[in-house]
Enzyme design. Structure first.
Site: not given
Ligand code: BES
Ligand code: ZN
Length: 986
Positions: A248, A386, A389-390, A423, A426
């Protein structure tokens, strides 16, 4: 269960060859296997090479060279005058298709004009199914793959476009549904658009299936995107490698050529070739494993996974590793497993427990079952975000999933629960139902950011998550959205770097906050019905915000609550910023008026802001019964309401559940301040936090005199709740930072010490039992050492020395404070010992604390050395660069060094961090406390020359923050100093 049990599960079965590009010989060029495969995939045969003697070869070579020389002379001189190469005419665009960037002049890899001018794919292509066979080689770092994509078109065409990034395509083969080959007349690649253009000799006809076979080569990437390599050290001190994917938003195309847009959903049949020492995981459960050692290389196995459901490319994932796992089942029997390096698997139990419970919660709350047979959660040692969500294979950075109850702090455990819940939300919001295009990323991230709190709140009731919601989501989103450089929740984005730039507090936190506000308006029951309805009607499909609003309107109508949700919510998603509500009272009548919350400085390039209004659900509580909420709509620019004479005071925006700020007339501020000072518990904790947050912010933008928030603060001597304290300390920390080199700092520090002392004395260093009390204690102790309170510093340094010498473990909730204070007031040997402990630790939450603590040193030499460590991947993993730089930037002597470091190493940081969007937060940390015109022009001058790509928004936000700081200092510094001097003993 040990990992090898999964890895060596060999099954020898015949493959299903129907329509499939399933030969594996290309992976090594094995002759015999090619022979065997020849009947099935004739196109992939190697050309037959004729043999000859060396003499014959030399003659042939001379003839070839001589004739090519002759031909080039003829071409150069013998072309008839006036003859030109035929002009390149791009194929016609499909009907009704608009070019987004018509003026762009994109080139192919061979320097010609690229025929397709749009960063988006043509609208007429629909993929149905991908069959992908891929081998990530952990020894050579090579990636090899072959695939077949079945697709159809909705209009007649003689070309198709797909995405590909940093891959070498070796062969294409296009067949129609009867297996007849269609000639590909020419193919072009455009690096800039990350696209491949394939033109066929004949037409492709609408609604007929075609299969495109492709063989490709690539490399495991150096960054933490696409298919990349990660590593860890096992108990025998051996380095073990693993392959991980992160796609992503636009990196699936770096793993295999594909139609990489979220609305182009398809099914995926994935096979992974891997060594028998490892095993592979993917979105779906393993179907069978074949031994391909005979054809490829000894020890190689091929795992075939079940076909996925209809899904977007960015959610495809696989991992090749030798981890251990623990497993549990949800109440409906879905298998949930957590994978981690074998030495760390004991830290996975908390995550497994939370994940299983959260799955049950969501299935119940949404009323829609999780559609896959299994869910894996993997702790990945190197991870950029962080978590990700694959679908069915969620990946996490270690510190976002592993918990050692003896060693991990309350705050970190809560973070782990939140990330897991995020996640898993998602899996429905994002995976089952996906935004149509990235401009509505908030439908993914805003929803998950809201639901994560609801889920954790439901499974662990005494954590008081919904009060913390306003602290983490609403307040942070309001703070970003007041900048003129903010953007609407729904925002137009085209290219990959623009897309990445909207994974920010607006999509996440403003998105979550407006959902929280809406749930308050409709009530949880209607909101829940709307969610279920939305998921049911749109499962496996893509949506726009309007689809969701419609479902909520229907749910409301069914409960005889006629709310036209779209009309309301468009005002919150289509325009940036939020309203400032002015409140005044004439005896019984209260006047409510809205204006756009003002930003002090507007970027001169921005168009004039429209005179926006919002449909605002105004709520309030009154002195008569502060637990009873009243509601009214503010639809236009103003409205009046009546209160009985007996109402002495009222507080608007009950529990800060609305996404707006409130400016009262002076006498009303005075009444509310009075309530805080005399009887603060008559307002809820969230209301107290909300008053502080509004008052400080309104002062910052020059609307409210600094004396109002300062006077309010005095009530903190009695405050014992975490949320208002955390709100106040966030603002005080800001003031302290921008005053760090100014006269008034002395007064402020003394004032804060006075405010903290009573609660510090009461809580002290004794271990607490209640969750929120632990959070409060950490907040207060940390503020006490930062503000220089001598007893706090000496206790922290004493504990640090005990830990350093005798290895006495410290209670997890005190560690962050003890380590950072120890380093701050310690010397080089303290620093070096802590660095060593960081290398030895196997606890990721501990590592994170130590990484942060090391940035608190005061010795510039130590700080500089630490910053330089970030450029050496053997010292600091690239996933941790941001933590290190952030922590150094937070620290006064480190701040100036950080900016210098960022400037000197701009290009290197851009490379390791993978682009401007990743270093945006670093720039922000390095510049956010600057507050002079000199610094402003210096930063402006640097950015005017630096390569910032599409990162303007982030940099503009940093510049705007500096301007705001200068503004506040000019207006309020003296007033603040004087007020403190005359109203306190400071
Ligand atoms: N879908 C995102 C991961 C992501 C973030 C992909 C930026 C591409 C670019 C994932 O669901 C997400 O939001 N992760 C957060 C953690 C969450 C608890 C806020 C992150 O990576 O900080
Ligand atoms: Zn997210």
């Amino acid at each position: 269960m040990p990992s090898s049990a999964v890895g060596n599960n060999r099954v020898y079965q015949d493959q299903d060859h129907e329509n499939e590009v399933d030969d594996v010989a290309f992976l090594t060029g094995d002759r015999e296997h090619q022979q065997a495969a020849a009947n099935r995939a004739a196109t992939y045969e190697k050309p037959i090479i004729a043999s000859c003697t060396p003499k014959q070869a030399i003659i042939v070579l001379i003839v070839v060279i001589a004739s090519s020389f002759l031909i080039s002379i003829i071409i150069a001189f013998a072309r008839p005058i006036g003859c030109q190469y035929p002009e390149f005419i791009p194929p016609p665009l499909p009907k009704g298709y608009r070019l987004r960037k018509p003026s762009a002049n994109y080139l192919t890899t061979t320097g010609e004009a690229y025929p397709w001018k749009d960063i988006r794919l043509p609208k007429f292509i629909r993929p149905l199914k991908y069959r992908i066979q891929i081998r990530p080689n952990l020894t050579t770092r090579a990636l090899k793959g072959q695939m077949g994509i079945t697709f159809y078109v909705t209009e007649e065409t003689n070309f198709i476009i797909l995405h590909s990034r940093n891959l070498t395509i070796n062969e294409y083969l296009l067949r129609d549904v009867r297996g007849k080959e269609l000639t590909i007349r020419r193919s072009h690649e455009c690096i800039e658009l990350q696209q491949i253009y394939l033109e066929t000799r004949g037409s492709l006809f609408p609604y007929q299936n075609y299969t495109l076979g492709i063989r490709f080569d690539g490399n495991l990437t150096e960054s933490l995107e696409g298919v990349y390599m990660s590593k860890y050290t096992n108990s025998k001190n051996r380095t073990r490698f693993l392959a991980v994917t992160h796609f992503e938003p636009t990196y699936a195309r770096a793993a295999f050529p594909c139609f990489d847009e979220p609305h182009l959903k398809a099914k995926f049949k994935i096979s992974i070739i891997r060594h028998r020492d490892h095993f592979a995981l993917s979105n779906m459960p393993l179907e069978k494993t074949e031994d391909v050692g005979f054809f490829l290389e000894r020890g190689l196995l091929q795992d075939h996974f079940q076909e996925t459901v209809q899904m977007s490319t960015y959610l495809v994932a696989f991992v090749v590793c030798d981890f251990s796992k623990i497993t549990n089942k949800t109440s409906r029997g879905v298998s949930v497993s957590v994978y981690a390096p074998p030495d760390q698997i004991t830290q996975a139990s908390f995550a497994l427990d939370v994940a299983t419970k959260v799955m049950d919660f969501y299935e119940d709350f949404f009323g829609v079952p999780y559609p896959l047979p299994k869910l894996d959660l993997v702790a990945v040692p190197d991870f950029g975000a962080g978590a990700m969500e694959n679908w069915g294979l969620v990946t996490y950075r270690e510190a976002a999933i592993l918990v050692d109850p003896e060693q991990t702090s309350t705050k970190s455990q809560q973070y782990v629960a939140i990330v897991i819940a995020h996640e898993l939300a998602h899996q429905w919001f994002g995976n089952l139902v996906t935004m149509d295009w990235w401009n509505e990323l908030w439908l993914n991230e805003g929803f998950a950011s809201f639901l994560e709190y609801k889920a954790v709140n439901s499974i662990i009731g005494n954590w008081r998550m919904m009060d913390q919601f306003i602290l983490e989501k609403t307040q942070t989103a309001l703070a970003l959205d007041e900048l003129s450089t903010s953007h609407p929740v729904s925002v137009s984005v085209d290219d990959p770097s623009e897309i990445e730039s909207i994974f920010d507090a607006i999509s996440y936190n403003k998105g979550a906050s407006i959902l929280y506000m809406l749930e308050g308006v409709l009530g949880e029951e209607i909101f829940k019905q709307g969610l279920t309805n939305y998921l049911e009607t749109n499962k496996y499909l893509n949506t726009v915000s309007d689809n969701f609003w419609e479902c909520l309107s229907i749910a409301a109508r069914n409960s005889s609550n006629d709310v036209h949700v779209k009309t309301i919510m468009d005002t919150w998603t289509q325009q940036m910023g939020f309203p400032l509500i002015y409140i005044s009272r004439d005896e019984k009548i209260v006047h409510v008026k809205q204006e756009m919350f003002p930003s002090i400085f507007r970027n001169s390039n921005d168009p004039e802001r429209p005179n926006s209004t919002w449909k605002v659900p105004v709520s309030f509580v009154t002195s008569i019964d502060p637990t009873r909420e009243f509601h009214l709509w503010l639809n236009g620019s103003s409205v009046d309401f009546e209160v009985p004479d007996s109402v002495v005071w009222f507080k608007m925006n009950s529990k800060q559940s609305g996404f707006y700020r409130v400016m009262y007339e002076e006498s009303l501020w005075a009444q509310l301040t009075d309530i805080l000072l005399k009887n603060h518990t008559s307002l809820s904790a969230a209301d107290r936090a909300s008053l502080l947050d509004d008052a400080f912010t309104l002062n910052r933008v020059g609307i409210l005199n600094v004396s109002t928030p300062l006077l309010m603060l005095k009530y903190l001597e009695k405050e014992r709740d975490h949320v208002p304290w955390a709100t106040a300390l966030r603002h005080l920390n800001y003031l302290q930072q921008i005053l760090s080199l100014r006269k008034a700092k002395e007064n402020l520090v003394c004032f804060i010490q006075k405010l903290i002392t009573p609660v510090y004395n009461e809580l002290g260093w004794k271990l607490r039992t209640k969750h929120v009390e632990k959070l409060l204690q950490e907040e207060i102790l940390s503020a006490a050492v930062k503000i220089g309170m001598v007893p706090a510093i000496s206790q922290a340094t004493k504990l640090f020395q005990q830990w350093r010498g005798a290895k006495t473990p410290i209670s997890p909730d005190l560690r962050e404070i003890v380590y950072s204070t120890g380093i701050r007031y310690g010397d080089k040997s303290d620093w070096d010992t802590t660095w060593k402990k960081l290398q030895e630790s196997k606890i990721s939450s501990e590592k994170r604390l130590l990484l942060k603590a090391l940035g608190s040193a005061m010795d510039p030499w130590l700080i500089q050395r630490y910053l330089e460590f970030t450029l050496d991947q053997n010292k600091i993993r690239s996933q941790d660069i941001r933590t290190v730089v952030d922590s150094v930037a937070q620290n006064s002597p480190g701040n100036l060094l950080t900016w210098r470091f960022v400037k000197l190493n701009w290009n290197k940081l851009l490379n390791v961090e993978g682009g401007i969007h990743s270093i945006g937060p670093i720039v922000n940390a390095a510049t956010s406390r600057m507050a002079t015109n000199l610094e402003l022009s210096e930063v402006e001058a640097f950015f005017s020359k630096a390569d910032v790509g599409h990162g303007h928004r982030l940099l503009d936000q940093s510049l705007e923050t500096i301007r705001n700081n200068i503004f506040w200092l000019e207006k309020s510094e003296d007033l603040l100093g004087n007020w403190i001097k005359s109203n306190t003993m400071c």
